[in-house]
Design a protein around this motif. Structure first.
Motif, PDB file in Angstrom:
ATOM      1  N   GLU A   3      32.705  23.677  44.602  1.00  0.00           N
ATOM      2  CA  GLU A   3      32.717  24.203  44.683  1.00  0.00           C
ATOM      3  C   GLU A   3      31.565  24.249  46.415  1.00  0.00           C
ATOM      4  O   GLU A   3      31.017  22.845  46.097  1.00  0.00           O
ATOM      5  CB  GLU A   3      31.248  25.187  43.757  1.00  0.00           C
ATOM      6  CG  GLU A   3      32.227  26.004  43.083  1.00  0.00           C
ATOM      7  CD  GLU A   3      31.105  27.039  42.388  1.00  0.00           C
ATOM      8  OE1 GLU A   3      29.957  27.541  43.244  1.00  0.00           O
ATOM      9  OE2 GLU A   3      31.600  27.433  42.229  1.00  0.00           O
ATOM     10  N   GLU A  68      28.826  31.875  44.060  1.00  0.00           N
ATOM     11  CA  GLU A  68      28.252  32.559  42.958  1.00  0.00           C
ATOM     12  C   GLU A  68      26.892  33.693  43.722  1.00  0.00           C
ATOM     13  O   GLU A  68      26.752  34.355  43.577  1.00  0.00           O
ATOM     14  CB  GLU A  68      28.468  32.503  41.963  1.00  0.00           C
ATOM     15  CG  GLU A  68      29.162  32.214  41.001  1.00  0.00           C
ATOM     16  CD  GLU A  68      30.226  30.657  41.521  1.00  0.00           C
ATOM     17  OE1 GLU A  68      29.068  29.609  41.490  1.00  0.00           O
ATOM     18  OE2 GLU A  68      31.612  30.991  41.409  1.00  0.00           O
ATOM     19  N   PRO A  83      22.311  36.222  42.406  1.00  0.00           N
ATOM     20  CA  PRO A  83      23.920  36.736  42.775  1.00  0.00           C
ATOM     21  C   PRO A  83      23.997  37.063  44.078  1.00  0.00           C
ATOM     22  O   PRO A  83      23.615  38.098  44.776  1.00  0.00           O
ATOM     23  CB  PRO A  83      24.588  37.287  41.344  1.00  0.00           C
ATOM     24  CG  PRO A  83      23.499  37.079  40.490  1.00  0.00           C
ATOM     25  CD  PRO A  83      22.075  37.215  41.196  1.00  0.00           C
ATOM     26  N   ALA A 139      32.258  35.388  49.335  1.00  0.00           N
ATOM     27  CA  ALA A 139      31.650  35.979  47.733  1.00  0.00           C
ATOM     28  C   ALA A 139      31.877  37.621  47.599  1.00  0.00           C
ATOM     29  O   ALA A 139      32.635  37.669  46.711  1.00  0.00           O
ATOM     30  CB  ALA A 139      30.604  35.836  47.613  1.00  0.00           C
TER      31      ALA A 139
END
Length: 149
Positions: A3, A68, A83, A139
């Motif tokens: 990531e 995330e 988030p 995302a």
């Protein structure tokens, strides 16, 4: 694939200037002799600058983002994870005071609003906002991201 973590941190020069100012004010306080007002004023100033410099050392990374979500510094040095699905808006604002205009990055996370200046980020707020908006959009476009909302 690992990531990608992007971090924005306070620059070291202002931190060093804070400690230099604190040292200078401490010297003034020590050399103030019987002048209690000067001792008090210089002492409080030295303490305040020292505390702000310490915050820069304890929490130099004020904002970090990955796939995330975000990690933001809130309060003195506490970190809070947000988030992407909780981020409602990433925008630029400005603060005007004493004839000066300061650009501010605003991150609206529903019940909390996180504000960062160029000083906090070590980069122009507009560039950071663009990067965060791209990460936010990516995302939320991932398969299954709508189901999590």
């Amino acid at each position: 694939m690992p990531e990608s973590l992007t971090r924005w941190r306070v620059a070291s020069t202002p931190t060093l200037l804070k400690f230099a100012g604190a040292l200078l004010l401490a010297m003034v306080a020590l050399l103030s002799g019987d002048e209690r007002e000067r001792l008090l004023l210089a002492g409080v100033g030295a303490l305040a600058l020292g505390v702000y410099g310490l915050r820069d050392i304890v929490a130099p990374v004020r904002l970090a983002a990955d796939a995330e979500g975000l990690t933001v510094v809130s309060g003195f040095a506490r970190r809070r994870r947000v988030p992407w699905r909780e981020v409602e808006r990433v925008a630029l604002g400005e603060h005007r005071s004493l004839g000066l205009r300061t650009e501010i990055l605003e991150i609206d996370a529903g019940e909390s609003l996180h504000l960062f200046s160029r000083y906090d980020l070590g980069a122009p707020c507009a560039e950071v906002a663009e990067t965060l908006q791209e990460m936010h959009d990516a995302a939320l476009e991932e398969p299954g991201a709508e189901e999590e909302r």
